[in-house]
Design an enzyme around this catalytic site. Structure first.
Site, PDB file in Angstrom:
ATOM      1  CG  LEU A 114      -1.871  -1.187   1.358  1.00  0.00           C
ATOM      2  CD1 LEU A 114      -2.917  -0.920   2.428  1.00  0.00           C
ATOM      3  CD2 LEU A 114      -2.535  -1.552   0.038  1.00  0.00           C
TER       4      LEU A 114
ATOM      5  N   GLY B  84       1.032  -5.167   1.364  1.00  0.00           N
ATOM      6  CA  GLY B  84      -0.003  -5.155   0.324  1.00  0.00           C
ATOM      7  C   GLY B  84       0.430  -5.859  -0.954  1.00  0.00           C
TER       8      GLY B  84
ATOM      9  CG  ASN C 205       6.400  -5.692   5.789  1.00  0.00           C
ATOM     10  OD1 ASN C 205       5.348  -5.658   5.170  1.00  0.00           O
ATOM     11  ND2 ASN C 205       7.338  -4.789   5.635  1.00  0.00           N
ATOM     12  CD  GLU C 206       0.648  -5.690   6.614  1.00  0.00           C
ATOM     13  OE1 GLU C 206       1.343  -6.691   6.899  1.00  0.00           O
ATOM     14  OE2 GLU C 206      -0.024  -5.603   5.578  1.00  0.00           O
TER      15      GLU C 206
HETATM   16  C1  LIG Z   1      -6.854  -4.097  15.124  1.00  0.00           C
HETATM   17  C2  LIG Z   1      -6.802  -4.077  13.625  1.00  0.00           C
HETATM   18  C3  LIG Z   1      -6.863  -2.681  13.073  1.00  0.00           C
HETATM   19  C4  LIG Z   1      -6.563  -2.699  11.597  1.00  0.00           C
HETATM   20  C5  LIG Z   1      -6.794  -1.355  11.000  1.00  0.00           C
HETATM   21  C6  LIG Z   1      -6.067  -1.170   9.694  1.00  0.00           C
HETATM   22  C7  LIG Z   1      -4.610  -0.801   9.857  1.00  0.00           C
HETATM   23  C8  LIG Z   1      -3.907  -0.357   8.613  1.00  0.00           C
HETATM   24  C9  LIG Z   1      -3.473  -1.482   7.780  1.00  0.00           C
HETATM   25  C10 LIG Z   1      -2.549  -1.049   6.701  1.00  0.00           C
HETATM   26  C11 LIG Z   1      -2.013  -2.224   5.973  1.00  0.00           C
HETATM   27  C12 LIG Z   1      -0.771  -1.835   5.251  1.00  0.00           C
HETATM   28  C13 LIG Z   1      -0.301  -2.500   4.242  1.00  0.00           C
HETATM   29  C14 LIG Z   1       0.910  -2.070   3.492  1.00  0.00           C
HETATM   30  O1  LIG Z   1       1.146  -2.534   2.415  1.00  0.00           O
HETATM   31  S1  LIG Z   1       1.921  -0.866   4.189  1.00  0.00           S
HETATM   32  C15 LIG Z   1       3.348  -0.765   3.124  1.00  0.00           C
HETATM   33  C16 LIG Z   1       4.364  -1.779   3.543  1.00  0.00           C
HETATM   34  N1  LIG Z   1       5.486  -1.732   2.648  1.00  0.00           N
HETATM   35  C17 LIG Z   1       6.743  -1.806   3.054  1.00  0.00           C
HETATM   36  O2  LIG Z   1       7.045  -1.949   4.212  1.00  0.00           O
HETATM   37  C18 LIG Z   1       7.798  -1.670   1.989  1.00  0.00           C
HETATM   38  C19 LIG Z   1       8.538  -0.381   2.118  1.00  0.00           C
HETATM   39  N2  LIG Z   1       9.519  -0.231   1.045  1.00  0.00           N
HETATM   40  C20 LIG Z   1      10.688  -0.893   1.031  1.00  0.00           C
HETATM   41  O3  LIG Z   1      11.001  -1.714   1.867  1.00  0.00           O
HETATM   42  C21 LIG Z   1      11.604  -0.589  -0.122  1.00  0.00           C
HETATM   43  O4  LIG Z   1      11.187   0.620  -0.705  1.00  0.00           O
HETATM   44  C22 LIG Z   1      11.629  -1.674  -1.214  1.00  0.00           C
HETATM   45  C23 LIG Z   1      12.343  -2.931  -0.684  1.00  0.00           C
HETATM   46  C24 LIG Z   1      10.229  -2.038  -1.706  1.00  0.00           C
HETATM   47  C25 LIG Z   1      12.432  -1.145  -2.435  1.00  0.00           C
HETATM   48  O5  LIG Z   1      13.699  -0.694  -2.000  1.00  0.00           O
HETATM   49  P1  LIG Z   1      14.552   0.299  -2.941  1.00  0.00           P
HETATM   50  O6  LIG Z   1      15.857   0.483  -2.266  1.00  0.00           O
HETATM   51  O7  LIG Z   1      14.546  -0.190  -4.329  1.00  0.00           O
HETATM   52  O8  LIG Z   1      13.704   1.642  -2.978  1.00  0.00           O
HETATM   53  P2  LIG Z   1      13.622   2.768  -1.832  1.00  0.00           P
HETATM   54  O9  LIG Z   1      13.426   2.155  -0.508  1.00  0.00           O
HETATM   55  O10 LIG Z   1      14.759   3.704  -1.996  1.00  0.00           O
HETATM   56  O11 LIG Z   1      12.257   3.495  -2.221  1.00  0.00           O
HETATM   57  C26 LIG Z   1      12.160   4.350  -3.357  1.00  0.00           C
HETATM   58  C27 LIG Z   1      11.116   5.411  -3.053  1.00  0.00           C
HETATM   59  O12 LIG Z   1       9.861   4.771  -2.876  1.00  0.00           O
HETATM   60  C28 LIG Z   1       9.300   5.144  -1.600  1.00  0.00           C
HETATM   61  N3  LIG Z   1       8.511   4.022  -1.085  1.00  0.00           N
HETATM   62  C29 LIG Z   1       8.924   2.793  -0.808  1.00  0.00           C
HETATM   63  N4  LIG Z   1       7.912   2.026  -0.385  1.00  0.00           N
HETATM   64  C30 LIG Z   1       6.823   2.802  -0.383  1.00  0.00           C
HETATM   65  C31 LIG Z   1       5.454   2.581  -0.035  1.00  0.00           C
HETATM   66  N5  LIG Z   1       4.970   1.403   0.371  1.00  0.00           N
HETATM   67  N6  LIG Z   1       4.612   3.624  -0.146  1.00  0.00           N
HETATM   68  C32 LIG Z   1       5.038   4.826  -0.582  1.00  0.00           C
HETATM   69  N7  LIG Z   1       6.321   5.104  -0.929  1.00  0.00           N
HETATM   70  C33 LIG Z   1       7.204   4.081  -0.828  1.00  0.00           C
HETATM   71  C34 LIG Z   1      10.514   5.460  -0.759  1.00  0.00           C
HETATM   72  O13 LIG Z   1      10.139   6.289   0.302  1.00  0.00           O
HETATM   73  C35 LIG Z   1      11.397   6.153  -1.764  1.00  0.00           C
HETATM   74  O14 LIG Z   1      10.881   7.476  -1.915  1.00  0.00           O
HETATM   75  P3  LIG Z   1      11.815   8.712  -2.281  1.00  0.00           P
HETATM   76  O15 LIG Z   1      12.284   8.449  -3.681  1.00  0.00           O
HETATM   77  O16 LIG Z   1      10.924   9.899  -2.154  1.00  0.00           O
HETATM   78  O17 LIG Z   1      12.948   8.729  -1.277  1.00  0.00           O
END
Ligand SMILES: CCCCCCCCCCC/C=C/C(=O)SCCNC(=O)CCNC(=O)[C@H](O)C(C)(C)COP(=O)(O)OP(=O)(O)OC[C@H]1O[C@@H](n2cnc3c(N)ncnc32)[C@H](O)[C@@H]1OP(=O)(O)O
Length: 302
Positions: free
Chosen positions: A108, A153, A177-178
């Protein structure tokens, strides 16, 4: 009110004739994803669709660089593409994959859940629900060709598929991994994982926020097959052929039997689930966790 706005926007998008989508890339023909002539491409810049009518198979490629985060636009365009394929009886199967090298999907879009209005959160969450429901209950055979890292997501998208092929690269971990972000996978994320790997494996994976590298992912059953990176697509096509050999009506009814009870739990309380999400995501402590996590991601480069 916020919910109505969200629903209206999504409904408007879904009802909009395909050819009038602002970003549509209609009827482009191109080299076959699975080989052969006659492949037609449509979709939008962020969700490419390559279709092979002769095979009855389409390939959906997510293309939202740099990390294929699931923004509101991506979610909406994904649902529209899927609906178009579902409604076209030419197609019986779809492969979901990524056009971003090394990244299936970063999950997400964190910027959609941080520092925005309540109305925006509601609209976003309804779109997440919608994509999950459409994918989970799709009549098509849906196969994930996971050609990159797939957290949260991103993992959820692949868990909704009927079968998961993962590229054998130690960097391509997959899991929900939330908890590592200080947030919680909602009950329907949890259900999707439990239905795939069983209760104990899911409980451990969810509490610890485990991201499984390929060999372990295969061992716990979060993916069905691990293949060399250059064979992900061909492996997905082979699996597709096997699944398409089953009569559609029998396979579809069986899929429905297995999945509808899980989907119904969300359908029956969709608005309450959105309210729950709003309360959770608006908490100061949650917003702070998300900001800290985003800052860490951004600082990684510097
Ligand atoms: C009691 C119950 C209550 C429940 C109520 C609901 C609760 C809410 C539930 C929400 C569920 C959430 C689900 C999700 O999916 S959350 C997202 C989880 N994702 C991650 O943890 C991944 C994060 N990203 C990374 O680990 C790395 O970016 C990755 C390995 C994917 C790639 O690495 P790489 O080195 O190639 O790239 P960068 O890390 O340098 O990233 C480049 C730019 O992209 C931005 N970025 C990365 N991931 C995200 C993302 N998920 N969303 C938005 N932006 C993201 C990162 O910041 C860099 O940005 P900049 O270029 O501006 O620096």
């Amino acid at each position: 009110m916020a919910l109505m706005v969200g629903a209206r926007v999504l409904a408007r998008n879904l009802l909009r004739p395909w050819s009038r989508l602002p970003d549509a890339v209609p009827g482009r023909t191109g080299p076959a994803a699975g080989g052969g002539d006659g492949v037609r491409c449509f979709g939008s810049p962020r969700v490419l669709v390559e279709t092979d009518p002769a095979k009855g198979v389409a390939v959906i490629k997510l293309k939202n660089p740099p990390v294929n985060s699931l923004s509101l636009e991506v979610l909406t365009e994904f649902v529209i593409s899927l609906e178009k394929l579902e409604n076209d009886k030419t197609f019986r199967g779809v492969i979901v994959t990524s056009d971003c090298p090394g990244i299936f999907s970063a999950g997400l879009d964190l910027t959609e859940m941080c520092g925005k209005s309540q109305a925006h959160y509601a609209e976003y969450w309804r779109a997440v629900q919608e994509l999950w429901l459409r994918l989970y209950l799709s009549n098509l055979v849906v196969i994930a060709a996971i050609n990159g890292v797939s957290p949260a997501g991103g993992c959820l998208i692949s868990l909704t598929c009927d079968y998961r092929v993962l590229a054998d690269n130690p960097k391509y971990s997959i899991g929900l991994n939330e908890t590592l972000l200080g947030i919680v996978a909602p009950s329907w994320f949890k259900d999707t994982l439990v239905n795939t790997v069983g209760h104990r494996t899911a409980e451990r994976a969810l509490q610890l926020g485990l991201l499984f590298p390929p060999a372990e992912a295969l061992r716990v059953g979060i993916v069905d097959q691990v293949v060399p990176e250059d064979q992900v697509h061909s492996a997905a096509l082979s699996v597709m052929a096997r699944w398409l050999a089953i009569p559609d009506h029998a396979r579809q009814l069986t899929k429905n039997l297995m999945r509808k009870p899980t989907a119904d739990r969300l359908v029956k309380q969709r608005d309450a689930d959105i309210q729950y999400f709003l309360q959770f995501i608006s908490r100061d402590s949650i917003q702070k966790s998300l900001r800290v996590y985003l800052d860490k991601l951004r600082q990684k480069k510097g």
